[in-house]
Design a protein around this motif. Structure first.
Motif, PDB file in Angstrom:
ATOM      1  N   HIS A 171     157.890 107.197  87.387  1.00 13.13           N
ATOM      2  CA  HIS A 171     158.891 106.689  87.474  1.00 13.13           C
ATOM      3  C   HIS A 171     158.982 106.984  88.887  1.00 13.13           C
ATOM      4  CE1 HIS A 171     159.222 107.621  83.487  1.00 13.13           C
ATOM      5  NE2 HIS A 171     158.576 108.488  83.836  1.00 13.13           N
ATOM      6  N   VAL A 172     159.026 107.216  89.967  1.00  3.74           N
ATOM      7  CA  VAL A 172     159.435 106.744  91.239  1.00  3.74           C
ATOM      8  C   VAL A 172     158.558 105.931  91.792  1.00  3.74           C
ATOM      9  CG1 VAL A 172     158.442 108.148  94.001  1.00  3.74           C
ATOM     10  CG2 VAL A 172     158.860 109.745  91.649  1.00  3.74           C
TER      11      VAL A 172
ATOM     12  N   TYR B  14     162.606 103.668 100.822  1.00  2.00           N
ATOM     13  CA  TYR B  14     162.628 104.542 100.828  1.00  2.00           C
ATOM     14  C   TYR B  14     163.777 105.557 100.286  1.00  2.00           C
ATOM     15  CZ  TYR B  14     158.149 103.592 102.748  1.00  2.00           C
ATOM     16  OH  TYR B  14     156.978 103.128 103.034  1.00  2.00           O
TER      17      TYR B  14
ATOM     18  N   ASP C 227     155.009 110.138  89.127  1.00  5.75           N
ATOM     19  CA  ASP C 227     155.196 109.486  90.231  1.00  5.75           C
ATOM     20  C   ASP C 227     155.375 108.097  89.326  1.00  5.75           C
ATOM     21  OD1 ASP C 227     154.029 110.655  92.254  1.00  5.75           O
ATOM     22  OD2 ASP C 227     152.245 111.065  92.102  1.00  5.75           O
TER      23      ASP C 227
ATOM     24  N   THR D 241     161.398 111.341  97.362  1.00  3.95           N
ATOM     25  CA  THR D 241     160.017 111.744  97.076  1.00  3.95           C
ATOM     26  C   THR D 241     158.980 110.086  96.757  1.00  3.95           C
ATOM     27  OG1 THR D 241     160.086 111.897  94.810  1.00  3.95           O
ATOM     28  CG2 THR D 241     160.438 113.816  95.578  1.00  3.95           C
ATOM     29  N   TYR D 242     159.384 109.271  97.499  1.00  7.84           N
ATOM     30  CA  TYR D 242     157.897 108.173  97.633  1.00  7.84           C
ATOM     31  C   TYR D 242     158.173 107.947  98.948  1.00  7.84           C
ATOM     32  CZ  TYR D 242     156.257 103.526  96.961  1.00  7.84           C
ATOM     33  OH  TYR D 242     155.743 102.187  96.882  1.00  7.84           O
TER      34      TYR D 242
ATOM     35  N   ARG E 233     164.164 106.123  97.614  1.00  2.10           N
ATOM     36  CA  ARG E 233     163.821 106.556  97.110  1.00  2.10           C
ATOM     37  C   ARG E 233     163.522 108.369  97.094  1.00  2.10           C
ATOM     38  NH1 ARG E 233     161.902 110.365  92.943  1.00  2.10           N
ATOM     39  NH2 ARG E 233     162.112 109.922  90.980  1.00  2.10           N
TER      40      ARG E 233
ATOM     41  N   ASP F 265     161.623 103.133  90.153  1.00  2.74           N
ATOM     42  CA  ASP F 265     162.859 103.874  90.896  1.00  2.74           C
ATOM     43  C   ASP F 265     162.745 102.959  92.575  1.00  2.74           C
ATOM     44  OD1 ASP F 265     163.545 104.664  88.723  1.00  2.74           O
ATOM     45  OD2 ASP F 265     163.380 106.681  89.895  1.00  2.74           O
ATOM     46  N   ALA F 266     161.555 102.850  93.218  1.00  2.85           N
ATOM     47  CA  ALA F 266     161.561 102.146  94.630  1.00  2.85           C
ATOM     48  C   ALA F 266     161.794 100.605  94.343  1.00  2.85           C
ATOM     49  CB  ALA F 266     160.433 102.317  95.286  1.00  2.85           C
TER      50      ALA F 266
END
Length: 398
Positions: free
Chosen positions: A36-37, A52, A34, A56-57, A54, A40-41
């Motif tokens: 990394h999520v 969004y 999460d 799975t954000y 990204r 990335d977002a």
């Protein structure tokens, strides 16, 4: 206590630095996926794009905005923020218990239950944001039992914005803010029933402020990100049906109905919330005068009976457990037995889950049976907590 907080922070930072080494040298990574999520977002925020984009954000955009520091400064800033909130959670536990009238050594030991807990320390050091949620919930509770209704409502609205599960506290809070309905004077008893239900100043203030905070944030982010924000941040968590990493007793049902070609109606996935609603109403009616206990039981029941139950959900009620421990009259053997059963249930579940995830074996039925066992264990824990609970009818505390 300041030394304890300082040492807890340093220990988590050391654990975070170890994680940097593990990420660089081992195939099994330390940093939470999460994180990394989130990062990335945050990159999309810096680039002027939607968070969004990204995949799975499914969190509030506020989180990505704050973690733009990962892009501008260093990728470790986010972890340090989560670690700071983790330590602040321990401080809030201590403060809350002291405000409830418990002695220093009891409040200190209960705070240490969180600060020395390897689970909470590891989760924040890996870059999971659950410590922020735990802090928001506990601060809202602290302010509520102090009678600071307005500020409690502000933090409550923020907490629901970050994660929707605190909405389960709404009925206990509403019943708690009942003016002088808890007064035992005989001439007031005939009015207690109506004061339990009718709006009053505190109720209107609390839910107007918390609803206003939630509404303002929702409006702002809907304007910025549209329907995607509403679905990914809120609605997804209502209709989701994970068939992996799920301890839920509904796991096998979700697996059997996961094929979109079956045309399973949405109402079936919503119907599984009914047992939770019934149990949550029962808790609210029974324990609303003791808000810490009510919030703990609501969270425990919500996680235990939810159609999706993952390991990180356990932190939701573990952060509230220290504040109810002084009200539980159990000996060390009972505590150890229940804790051992709780860990045993997870170990039994992890075995078939490993063979499904890493070996590719069809162990869905075994995972479901293990989930049922874990559900029964949690039911036993819930029974013992309620059975050994000593009622604490505290009023607002300054």
């Amino acid at each position: 206590m300041n030394q304890i907080y300082g040492l807890s922070f340093v220990a988590r930072v050391i654990l975070m630095l170890y994680g940097v080494w593990q990420d660089a040298h081992m195939s099994v990574k330390f940093t939470d996926v999460d994180y990394h999520v989130f990062t990335d977002a945050a990159k999309f925020v810096v680039e002027g794009e939607s968070v969004y984009k990204r995949a799975t954000y499914r969190y509030t955009p506020l989180l990505a905005w704050v973690l733009t520091l990962n892009i501008w400064v260093t990728p470790f800033i986010g972890k340090l923020i989560f670690i700071a909130f983790d330590v602040l959670t321990g401080h809030t536990i201590y403060t809350l218990l002291r405000k409830m009238g418990h002695e220093h050594h009891i409040a200190r030991n209960c705070s240490l239950f969180w600060l020395l807990n390897p689970l909470s320390a590891t989760v924040s050091s890996r870059g999971n944001a659950e410590s922020v949620m735990a802090y928001l919930v506990l601060v809202s509770l602290l302010l509520l039992v102090q009678g600071k209704t307005l500020w409690s409502a502000v933090f409550y609205g923020l907490a629901i914005h970050f994660k929707i599960y605190p909405i389960t506290f709404s009925l206990p809070i509403y019943l708690y803010l009942n003016g002088d309905a808890a007064d035992n004077k005989s001439q007031q008893r005939k009015f207690c029933f109506w004061k339990l239900l009718l709006p009053n100043r505190d109720r209107i203030l609390f839910f107007s402020i918390s609803g206003g905070i939630l509404g303002i944030l929702t409006t702002i982010f809907y304007y910025m990100y549209g329907w995607t924000f509403l679905f990914e941040t809120y609605l997804y968590h209502v209709v989701r049906g994970d068939i992996k990493h799920n301890f839920s007793p509904y796991f096998y049902l979700l697996y059997l109905t996961s094929d979109p070609t079956l045309g399973v109606p949405l109402c079936l996935r919503l119907l599984v919330f009914l047992p939770q609603v019934i149990l949550l109403v029962a808790v609210a009616l029974t324990f609303h005068r003791d808000q810490p206990m009510a919030w703990f039981l609501c969270t425990f029941i919500f996680v235990m009976a939810n159609k999706v139950c993952t390991s990180q959900y356990f932190l939701w009620y573990l952060s509230l457990l220290p504040i109810v421990l002084p009200s539980l009259h159990m000996n060390a053997t009972q505590y150890l037995s229940l804790a051992s059963l709780w860990f045993f249930g997870q170990a039994v579940w992890l075995c078939p889950a490993y063979y499904l995830e890493f070996e590719g074996y069809n162990t869905f039925m075994l995972i479901w049976l293990a989930g049922l066992l874990f559900f029964c264990i949690n039911g036993m824990i819930l029974y013992n907590v309620i059975k050994n609970y000593k009622k604490n009818n505290f009023k607002h505390i300054d």
